[in-house]
Write a protein that holds these residues in place. Structure first.
Motif, mmCIF file in Angstrom:
data_model
loop_
_atom_site.group_PDB
_atom_site.id
_atom_site.type_symbol
_atom_site.label_atom_id
_atom_site.label_comp_id
_atom_site.label_asym_id
_atom_site.label_seq_id
_atom_site.Cartn_x
_atom_site.Cartn_y
_atom_site.Cartn_z
ATOM 1 N N VAL A 1 0.837 -1.203 0.000
ATOM 2 C CA VAL A 1 0.000 0.000 0.000
ATOM 3 C C VAL A 1 0.870 1.250 0.000
ATOM 4 O O VAL A 1 0.639 2.197 -0.761
ATOM 5 N N LEU A 2 1.906 1.259 0.837
ATOM 6 C CA LEU A 2 2.810 2.393 0.939
ATOM 7 C C LEU A 2 4.177 1.891 1.397
ATOM 8 O O LEU A 2 4.283 1.344 2.497
ATOM 9 N N PRO A 3 5.216 2.033 0.579
ATOM 10 C CA PRO A 3 6.546 1.556 0.967
ATOM 11 C C PRO A 3 6.971 2.126 2.324
ATOM 12 O O PRO A 3 6.877 3.324 2.567
ATOM 13 N N GLY A 4 7.397 1.252 3.195
ATOM 14 C CA GLY A 4 7.796 1.648 4.537
ATOM 15 C C GLY A 4 6.714 1.434 5.568
ATOM 16 O O GLY A 4 7.003 1.272 6.773
ATOM 17 N N LEU A 5 5.443 1.406 5.119
ATOM 18 C CA LEU A 5 4.332 1.248 6.054
ATOM 19 C C LEU A 5 4.338 -0.150 6.677
ATOM 20 O O LEU A 5 4.008 -0.317 7.850
ATOM 21 N N GLY A 6 4.761 -1.136 5.892
ATOM 22 C CA GLY A 6 4.829 -2.493 6.418
ATOM 23 C C GLY A 6 5.837 -2.617 7.545
ATOM 24 O O GLY A 6 5.603 -3.327 8.527
ATOM 25 N N VAL A 7 6.961 -1.923 7.399
ATOM 26 C CA VAL A 7 7.989 -1.948 8.443
ATOM 27 C C VAL A 7 7.457 -1.302 9.716
ATOM 28 O O VAL A 7 7.650 -1.818 10.821
ATOM 29 N N VAL A 8 6.759 -0.174 9.561
ATOM 30 C CA VAL A 8 6.183 0.521 10.711
ATOM 31 C C VAL A 8 5.169 -0.374 11.417
ATOM 32 O O VAL A 8 5.175 -0.508 12.645
ATOM 33 N N LEU A 9 4.279 -1.004 10.623
ATOM 34 C CA LEU A 9 3.273 -1.875 11.210
ATOM 35 C C LEU A 9 3.928 -3.055 11.927
ATOM 36 O O LEU A 9 3.502 -3.444 13.023
ATOM 37 N N SER A 10 4.974 -3.608 11.328
ATOM 38 C CA SER A 10 5.674 -4.738 11.945
ATOM 39 C C SER A 10 6.249 -4.356 13.297
ATOM 40 O O SER A 10 6.130 -5.104 14.277
ATOM 41 N N LEU A 11 6.877 -3.195 13.359
ATOM 42 C CA LEU A 11 7.473 -2.742 14.615
ATOM 43 C C LEU A 11 6.404 -2.514 15.680
ATOM 44 O O LEU A 11 6.575 -2.887 16.848
ATOM 45 N N ILE A 12 5.284 -1.897 15.264
ATOM 46 C CA ILE A 12 4.214 -1.614 16.223
ATOM 47 C C ILE A 12 3.635 -2.898 16.795
ATOM 48 O O ILE A 12 3.490 -3.061 18.016
ATOM 49 N N VAL A 13 3.293 -3.839 15.910
ATOM 50 C CA VAL A 13 2.690 -5.093 16.373
ATOM 51 C C VAL A 13 3.695 -5.911 17.175
ATOM 52 O O VAL A 13 3.341 -6.545 18.177
ATOM 53 N N PHE A 14 4.953 -5.886 16.754
ATOM 54 C CA PHE A 14 5.978 -6.634 17.485
ATOM 55 C C PHE A 14 6.123 -6.106 18.907
ATOM 56 O O PHE A 14 6.184 -6.884 19.870
ATOM 57 N N VAL A 15 6.148 -4.779 19.047
ATOM 58 C CA VAL A 15 6.255 -4.176 20.381
ATOM 59 C C VAL A 15 5.004 -4.480 21.201
ATOM 60 O O VAL A 15 5.084 -4.837 22.390
ATOM 61 N N CYS A 16 3.820 -4.364 20.565
ATOM 62 C CA CYS A 16 2.570 -4.682 21.269
ATOM 63 C C CYS A 16 2.554 -6.139 21.711
ATOM 64 O O CYS A 16 2.128 -6.459 22.826
ATOM 65 N N GLY A 17 3.013 -7.016 20.817
ATOM 66 C CA GLY A 17 3.062 -8.432 21.163
ATOM 67 C C GLY A 17 4.003 -8.694 22.315
ATOM 68 O O GLY A 17 3.732 -9.540 23.179
ATOM 69 N N PHE A 18 5.113 -7.954 22.337
ATOM 70 C CA PHE A 18 6.085 -8.122 23.420
ATOM 71 C C PHE A 18 5.480 -7.705 24.752
ATOM 72 O O PHE A 18 5.588 -8.423 25.754
ATOM 73 N N ILE A 19 4.816 -6.555 24.750
ATOM 74 C CA ILE A 19 4.186 -6.063 25.982
ATOM 75 C C ILE A 19 3.075 -7.018 26.433
ATOM 76 O O ILE A 19 2.973 -7.365 27.615
ATOM 77 N N ALA A 20 2.257 -7.452 25.468
ATOM 78 C CA ALA A 20 1.174 -8.375 25.809
ATOM 79 C C ALA A 20 1.723 -9.693 26.335
ATOM 80 O O ALA A 20 1.159 -10.290 27.263
ATOM 81 N N ASN A 21 2.834 -10.154 25.754
ATOM 82 C CA ASN A 21 3.379 -11.435 26.184
ATOM 83 C C ASN A 21 4.005 -11.349 27.575
ATOM 84 O O ASN A 21 4.074 -12.352 28.285
ATOM 85 N N MET A 22 4.477 -10.169 27.945
ATOM 86 C CA MET A 22 4.887 -9.985 29.342
ATOM 87 C C MET A 22 3.693 -10.240 30.258
ATOM 88 O O MET A 22 3.817 -10.880 31.309
ATOM 89 N N GLY A 23 2.520 -9.742 29.845
ATOM 90 C CA GLY A 23 1.313 -9.997 30.613
ATOM 91 C C GLY A 23 0.934 -11.463 30.611
ATOM 92 O O GLY A 23 0.452 -11.998 31.616
ATOM 93 N N ASN A 24 1.172 -12.146 29.484
ATOM 94 C CA ASN A 24 0.839 -13.568 29.396
ATOM 95 C C ASN A 24 1.711 -14.409 30.332
ATOM 96 O O ASN A 24 1.213 -15.296 31.033
ATOM 97 N N VAL A 25 3.015 -14.152 30.331
ATOM 98 C CA VAL A 25 3.888 -14.926 31.227
ATOM 99 C C VAL A 25 3.603 -14.552 32.689
ATOM 100 O O VAL A 25 3.721 -15.394 33.590
#
Length: 415
Positions: free
Chosen positions: A94-118
């Protein structure tokens, strides 16, 4: 689909039973991964906390979360499934670079959420065996590693999340019946709430459909080789079944907690409020049942969060793709390590992770709806249902409003 998954499919296709299992298990695995991620330890703790504070009025928040879940998941699954591309790959086109931004955001969110999971896993084993929650987190991390270091980890994920999800559902149903909740009050305040708490709604939405959870089931379908316009109906039905499963579990848990709160029980929202609710409903047996439910929710959510988060970065490296299981295992270890060093109580981590995921939810979903509306080329010529676009846009607007209104209260949790 990886070489290992192709080999598994070839073996299972040799017998009628293998054909049925090979066709259905990936679908049920995707449903279970999304559902168990959405009803993880964060949701258990958040539901107990806000039911104690709001009583039957919290049923309105449950309703909003289910409706948003429908609007979001049905669109995300269809766009990703029909296109055959992961969310970050679509965003990049859709927009070059947007995929990288989305990946970083979801990765960080997943990391924070997984701290809650453990953290939730630690609480679960604390309830069952009296272990220090930190040791419980370490033990669960070790068990997750056993799954991900296996070359057949995709199949093992399916065979782990499905039975654990059924166990959670059955035990919560038992406690909901025993607690005798005021169903009439809950039904009334579902549509006419006495009070509306934006932080509660945003947190429960984020904890059940925000962050990595948005993409867990859809990315699992792609990993199982299910994609393309010809699979649109199968993808749609599977996503709907996943939402129904999560919705049933949410209502059962809410009713279980509401029953004991309405009877006068006061939950300790700074320690382990959901455990207090189960114990008040069914005594010591209920307390142990909660330990099983919480640990099962945590374990399946650790699996879902880790797999989905790494799926957002593995596409950028051939080496990561070839060693994705090991990368997922390393992710789990890192989440556990940071949780142990963070110094926050498990309950604080669980509530904050849900709220934070709710804040970032509209970012990735905006990309999904743009593709559904304007980028038919990325959907292999598939004619996207107009009614589903309308439903998705309404859900997108609501998610943006909630994110803006809850921004300050979410970060105030860390003070």
């Amino acid at each position: 689909m990886s070489d290992v998954e192709r080999a598994e499919a070839a073996v299972s296709a040799k017998s009628p039973r293998g054909k049925l299992s090979g066709r259905l298990l990936p679908l049920f695995g995707a449903i279970a991964l999304m559902a168990t991620s959405a009803i993880g330890p964060g949701f258990l703790t958040q539901t107990a906390t806000f039911t104690q504070q709001l009583g039957a009025a919290f049923s309105f928040g449950i309703l909003i979360s289910v409706l948003l879940d429908l609007a979001i998941q049905m669109n995300v699954w269809r766009v990703i499934g029909v296109s055959g591309l992961r969310a970050q790959e679509l965003a990049q086109r859709v927009l070059p670079g947007l995929g990288v931004v989305l990946s970083l955001i979801v990765f960080v969110c997943g990391f924070i959420a997984n701290m809650g999971n453990v953290a939730g896993a630690g609480l679960g084993l604390n309830v069952l065996f009296g272990l220090d929650p930190r040791w419980g987190a370490v033990i669960t991390t070790a068990l997750a590693l056993v799954i991900f270091i296996n070359r057949y980890f995709i199949k093992i994920m399916d065979r782990t999340t499905v039975p654990l999800g059924l166990i959670m559902l059955g035990l919560t149903l038992f406690v909901a019946i025993v607690s005798s909740p005021p169903v009439d009050q809950a039904a009334l305040q579902t549509v006419v709430p006495e009070q509306i708490d934006i932080l509660a709604i945003t947190t429960i939405v984020g904890g059940t459909v925000g962050g990595y959870i948005t993409y867990a089931g859809a990315h699992k379908l792609l990993a199982s080789g299910i994609s393309g316009p010809g699979k649109a109906r199968e993808i749609a039905n599977t996503s709907a079944m996943g939402v129904i499963a999560t919705g049933v579990m949410r209502w059962l848990l809410f009713l279980a907690v509401l029953g004991v709160v309405s009877a006068g029980a006061v939950l300790d929202i700074t320690d382990n409020p959901a455990a207090d609710a189960f114990q008040a409903a069914a005594g010591d047996i209920g307390f142990k049942i909660f330990g099983i439910v919480l640990w099962a929710a945590a374990m399946t959510s650790v699996i879902g969060a880790s797999f989905t988060s790494v799926s957002f970065i593995s596409t950028y490296s051939r080496r990561l793709q070839e060693r994705e299981g090991l990368a997922v295992g390393a992710f789990v270890v890192a989440c556990c390590t940071v949780f142990l060093l963070a110094g926050q109580t498990p309950v604080t981590v669980l509530v904050f992770s849900g709220g934070f995921n709710g804040l970032v939810l509209p970012l990735g979903f905006s990309v999904t709806m743009w593709i559904a509306w304007r980028r038919r080329d990325l959907l292999q010529g598939y004619r996207y249902p107009k009614w589903l676009i309308v439903v998705g846009v309404v859900g997108l607007i609501v998610s943006w409003v909630l994110a803006v209104l809850a921004f300050e209260p979410v970060f105030a949790l860390l003070q």
